[in-house]
Design a protein around this motif. Structure first.
Motif, mmCIF file in Angstrom:
data_model
loop_
_atom_site.group_PDB
_atom_site.id
_atom_site.type_symbol
_atom_site.label_atom_id
_atom_site.label_comp_id
_atom_site.label_asym_id
_atom_site.label_seq_id
_atom_site.Cartn_x
_atom_site.Cartn_y
_atom_site.Cartn_z
ATOM 1 N N GLU A 1 -7.923 -1.153 -8.860
ATOM 2 C CA GLU A 1 -9.340 -1.223 -9.227
ATOM 3 C C GLU A 1 -9.683 -0.121 -10.238
ATOM 4 N N MET A 2 -9.083 1.051 -10.016
ATOM 5 C CA MET A 2 -9.396 2.181 -10.903
ATOM 6 C C MET A 2 -8.816 2.001 -12.309
ATOM 7 N N ASP B 1 -11.819 9.283 1.228
ATOM 8 C CA ASP B 1 -12.255 8.214 2.139
ATOM 9 C C ASP B 1 -11.581 6.871 1.837
ATOM 10 N N LYS B 2 -10.764 6.823 0.804
ATOM 11 C CA LYS B 2 -10.040 5.573 0.486
ATOM 12 C C LYS B 2 -8.769 5.420 1.326
ATOM 13 N N ILE B 3 -8.373 6.495 2.015
ATOM 14 C CA ILE B 3 -7.164 6.425 2.848
ATOM 15 C C ILE B 3 -7.522 5.759 4.183
ATOM 16 N N VAL B 4 -6.833 4.648 4.485
ATOM 17 C CA VAL B 4 -7.113 3.902 5.721
ATOM 18 C C VAL B 4 -5.808 3.751 6.506
ATOM 19 N N HIS C 1 -11.109 -7.908 -4.886
ATOM 20 C CA HIS C 1 -9.927 -7.260 -4.315
ATOM 21 C C HIS C 1 -8.796 -7.235 -5.346
ATOM 22 N N VAL D 1 -6.963 0.028 -4.425
ATOM 23 C CA VAL D 1 -7.836 1.112 -4.905
ATOM 24 C C VAL D 1 -7.358 1.566 -6.288
ATOM 25 N N ILE E 1 -7.970 10.827 -6.190
ATOM 26 C CA ILE E 1 -8.365 9.692 -5.341
ATOM 27 C C ILE E 1 -9.325 10.155 -4.246
ATOM 28 N N PRO E 2 -10.482 9.501 -4.136
ATOM 29 C CA PRO E 2 -11.424 9.918 -3.080
ATOM 30 C C PRO E 2 -10.772 9.824 -1.693
ATOM 31 N N ASN F 1 0.849 -1.177 0.000
ATOM 32 C CA ASN F 1 0.000 0.000 0.000
ATOM 33 C C ASN F 1 0.890 1.234 0.000
ATOM 34 N N LEU G 1 -2.925 4.507 1.439
ATOM 35 C CA LEU G 1 -3.829 4.304 0.314
ATOM 36 C C LEU G 1 -3.621 2.871 -0.169
#
Ligand SMILES: Cc1cc2nc3c(=O)[nH]c(=O)nc-3n(C[C@H](O)[C@H](O)[C@H](O)COP(=O)(O)OP(=O)(O)OC[C@H]3O[C@@H](n4cnc5c(N)ncnc54)[C@H](O)[C@@H]3O)c2cc1C
Length: 290
Positions: free
Chosen positions: A225-226, A211-214, A243, A222, A208-209, A194, A218
């Protein structure tokens, strides 16, 4: 011995020579033998983070089965799960969210394994003669990736915790993991590292939205997928539909196909976001992806 029998991905050709060791003395002797014979050598644990060439490895593979826990020190071939269970039973907090990560303690130290906000190095006092700060731990990184020095024993410092609460936390993690990694899945865990959010160029982050940061990261999945990676496949290797950072051997996959599929999607991410994805999985006898 074939690497397809030594790895969770179940891919990889022969090891020229193979030895499983269950004591420090045996490990030292094996390394001395390799040096004397001028054979390259490789210490492995459970093979849960390896992508090995179809041609295999032209040297001595030493499988580390040196296991045991005493006080706060674990030998490196101890299964990580055994250590996690031990800490929970003894009311020691800090490793419980690593429940379910396959592999040995040595493998976990080598790659500084982590999950759900916990990282093994946060609780390490020393690895053999080295203090925590000498181990140059970083995100999925340690000095052992550079020195290739065998890891023998690891000493931890953990906080007191309530065994019931720790057990519950571990169970919650395990049930989440079951969804991503159903039993019997042939994979090496997440393939790419990541990205540390603070290190992503602002230009790329714009697309990148937030809310995708966890946990400050990142997920590589994500980005994959994009660029349409989900569900794609090549010659027996499939990217999970649920996934995009999970590359699965459907049974007859090869390292060649795996490598080629991973490279294709790393290139697409580079083209679209200007971000270079780095493999988390360790390559044996394969060139770097980029
Ligand atoms: C289903 C699944 C889920 C996973 N989930 C996670 C996760 O959530 N988080 C995470 O961080 N990882 C995860 N992984 C990856 C993997 O489990 C970890 O990287 C693990 O710590 C590797 O341990 P191992 O013993 O299998 O190492 P191996 O795969 O055998 O080896 C990995 C590397 O470590 C080196 N090494 C191993 N032991 C030693 C030693 N004693 N001395 C020196 N070098 C050594 C090897 O040379 C190799 O380069 C997952 C893997 C799978 C298959």
């Amino acid at each position: 011995m074939l690497f397809k029998n030594l790895t969770t991905l179940q891919i990889g050709g022969p090891a020229k020579k193979f030895l499983a060791v269950s004591s420090e003395e045996e490990l030292v002797q094996a390394i001395e033998y390799a040096k004397k014979e001028k054979l390259p050598y490789l210490v492995i644990g459970s093979g849960s983070n390896l992508l090995v060439a179809d041609e295999g490895f032209d040297g001595l593979v030493i499988k580390n089965e040196i296991s045991g826990i005493s006080g706060m020190t674990s030998k490196s071939g101890t299964p990580l799960q055994e250590l996690v269970d031990y800490t929970i039973q003894n009311g020691l907090s800090g490793l419980q969210k690593l429940a379910g990560i396959p592999g040995t303690v040595g493998g976990a130290v080598y790659g500084n394994a982590g999950a759900y906000g916990q990282t093994i190095s946060d609780h390490i006092v020393s690895v053999d003669q080295l203090n925590n700060s000498d181990c140059a731990f970083g995100y999925r990184d340690s000095i052992f990736k550079t020195t290739k020095q065998p890891i023998l024993a690891v000493t931890f410092q953990l906080e007191p915790g309530d065994p019931e609460t720790l057990k519950k936390e571990a169970e919650e993690v395990l049930s989440k993991r079951l969804v991503k990694y159903p039993p019997g899945i042939k994979c090496p865990g997440s393939f790419f590292k990541n990205l540390i959010a603070s290190q992503i160029p602002p230009e790329a982050l714009k697309n990148i939205p937030p809310d995708k940061i966890v946990y400050g990261k990142l997920p590589a999945g994500v980005l994959l997928e994009m660029v349409g990676a989900n569900g794609q496949s090549l010659d027996g290797i499939e990217i999970a539909s649920y996934h995009a950072n999970l590359f699965i051997n459907k049974g007859h996959g090869t390292a060649k196909a795996f490598y080629s599929l991973a490279k294709t999607y790393a290139q697409k991410v580079k083209e679209k976001f200007g971000i270079t994805l780095e493999p988390e999985v360790q390559f044996i006898n394969l060139p770097p992806l980029t």
